[in-house]
Design an enzyme around this catalytic site. Structure first.
Site, PDB file in Angstrom:
ATOM      1  N   LYS A 172      49.534  30.141 106.492  1.00  0.00           N
ATOM      2  CA  LYS A 172      50.213  29.187 107.547  1.00  0.00           C
ATOM      3  C   LYS A 172      50.846  30.104 108.441  1.00  0.00           C
ATOM      4  O   LYS A 172      50.658  29.675 109.732  1.00  0.00           O
ATOM      5  CB  LYS A 172      51.137  28.376 106.790  1.00  0.00           C
ATOM      6  CG  LYS A 172      51.813  27.183 107.772  1.00  0.00           C
ATOM      7  CD  LYS A 172      53.075  27.772 108.076  1.00  0.00           C
ATOM      8  CE  LYS A 172      53.642  26.721 109.213  1.00  0.00           C
ATOM      9  NZ  LYS A 172      55.137  27.326 109.688  1.00  0.00           N
ATOM     10  N   ASP A 191      51.073  23.408 107.080  1.00  0.00           N
ATOM     11  CA  ASP A 191      52.313  23.275 106.561  1.00  0.00           C
ATOM     12  C   ASP A 191      52.501  22.116 105.443  1.00  0.00           C
ATOM     13  O   ASP A 191      51.402  21.154 105.530  1.00  0.00           O
ATOM     14  CB  ASP A 191      53.383  23.521 107.456  1.00  0.00           C
ATOM     15  CG  ASP A 191      53.900  22.322 108.460  1.00  0.00           C
ATOM     16  OD1 ASP A 191      52.943  21.599 108.270  1.00  0.00           O
ATOM     17  OD2 ASP A 191      54.754  22.298 108.952  1.00  0.00           O
TER      18      ASP A 191
END
Length: 319
Positions: A172, A191
């Site tokens: 991420k 996320d």
DNA sequence: GTTAAACCTATTGA
DNA sequence: TCAATAGGTTTAAC
């Protein structure tokens, strides 16, 4: 900042470049309307949610800055100057964060377990990687109509992979740096919010992709790249904003005003029926249909009758 | 290969 | 005061 509308050519020569820098940093060049229209044409869900979240742009940050955080500037960044006696510091270079006491100091400053990540990553970037390593992962090809496989262009895949070597940098964060610091438009950071709407609106979260493993992470990114195209990370940011609690207040703020009026009116009457009326108005104001109406219904009922059962119902639906 | 636990602090709302 | 939220990555365990 100068407005750029000066009628004095002589002065224009020493005009500062603040406007140019801001336009670059805020990425004001691309035609947002055209992009939104394209994403809306290929994705009904985007078309439904995006109108409340116009003007979202992807910053063109420095890659190292995108990799790190905020509070660092105050304690490690060089002082730029003051505005109203308020000091402003630049972002510290990675070399500044390679000293022996950095991790302990960052812990004192409240960075928690991330203190060691920051210290180690700074050392890797400043000392272990070759000069210009991070910057050389940038996208330099801006030619239009590039082909892009679902996994992204080679340069993006390479950048993503390299960034994963850094301590505390997972998929991420690597994608955040790729998108905002290195100019890879197809990068889609997944996320918790993205995972939420991937499950809610794009059929993830069942079967093969039940939980957010690395395989699922890649599949979510591939799906959005295929759907939204080479600027998928930008489209993703629009829906990301729509999913944030702080921003989602936009969806109810107007309705809340009306809700207050309705409360005054109904002061002497019964509640239930009138609450439903308010929900209807909110629904019309939002212009957003189906499940949103249901969520708002629950929330409004909760506001009036704050029973534990309704609280549980709200949590379940909002997930 | 997947899942759960551990890592950390600050802010906000019920 | 407590839970939710900010909130992903690493490590250990299955």
């Amino acid at each position: 900042m100068r407005s750029g509308m000066s009628t004095h050519p002589i002065k224009d020569e020493d005009e500062d470049d603040t406007e140019r820098l801001l336009k670059h940093y805020l990425n004001l060049e691309p035609n947002l309307t055209a992009l939104y229209e394209y994403w809306s044409s290929v994705d009904p869900n985007f078309k439904k949610r995006a109108p409340k979240f116009t003007g979202v742009r992807i910053l063109k940050q420095d890659a190292w800055e995108a990799l790190m955080v905020n509070n660092l500037c105050l304690h490690y960044g060089p002082l730029i100057g003051h505005v109203d006696a308020q000091p402003y510091h630049d972002f510290p270079a990675p070399e500044t964060l390679t000293g022996p006491g950095v991790e302990a100091h960052l812990r004192e400053l409240g960075f928690g377990y991330r203190a060691s990540y920051i210290a180690k990553t700074a050392k890797m970037v400043a000392k272990e990687k070759p000069e210009g390593w991070l910057q050389n992962l940038s996208n330099v090809d801006h030619s239009p109509d590039q082909k892009m496989p679902p996994g992204g262009r080679d340069g993006y895949r390479k950048a993503h992979e390299e960034l994963l070597q850094l301590q505390g940098v997972g998929p991420k964060v690597a994608d955040c740096v790729c998108l905002m610091g290195l100019g890879w438009g197809e990068s889609v950071p997944v996320d918790t919010h993205v995972w939420q709407f991937a499950q809610r609106d794009y059929k993830f979260g069942k079967g093969k992709h039940k939980s957010l493993t690395k395989a699922t992470y890649d599949a979510v990114g591939d799906h959005f790249r295929q759907l939204w195209g080479i600027e998928a990370g930008w489209a993703h940011s629009v829906l990301f904003a729509a999913d944030l609690k702080t921003f989602s207040e936009r969806l109810t703020s107007k309705a809340k005003e009306i809700k207050v009026e309705e409360v005054k009116v109904k002061q002497e009457g019964e509640t239930t029926v009138e609450v439903k009326t308010v929900v209807k108005q909110e629904y019309l104001l939002n212009g957003i249909k189906d499940e949103f109406e249901e969520e708002n219904t629950v929330e409004l009922i909760k506001d009036f009758k704050d029973s534990p059962r309704n609280q549980r119902a709200k949590r379940r639906r909002l997930g």
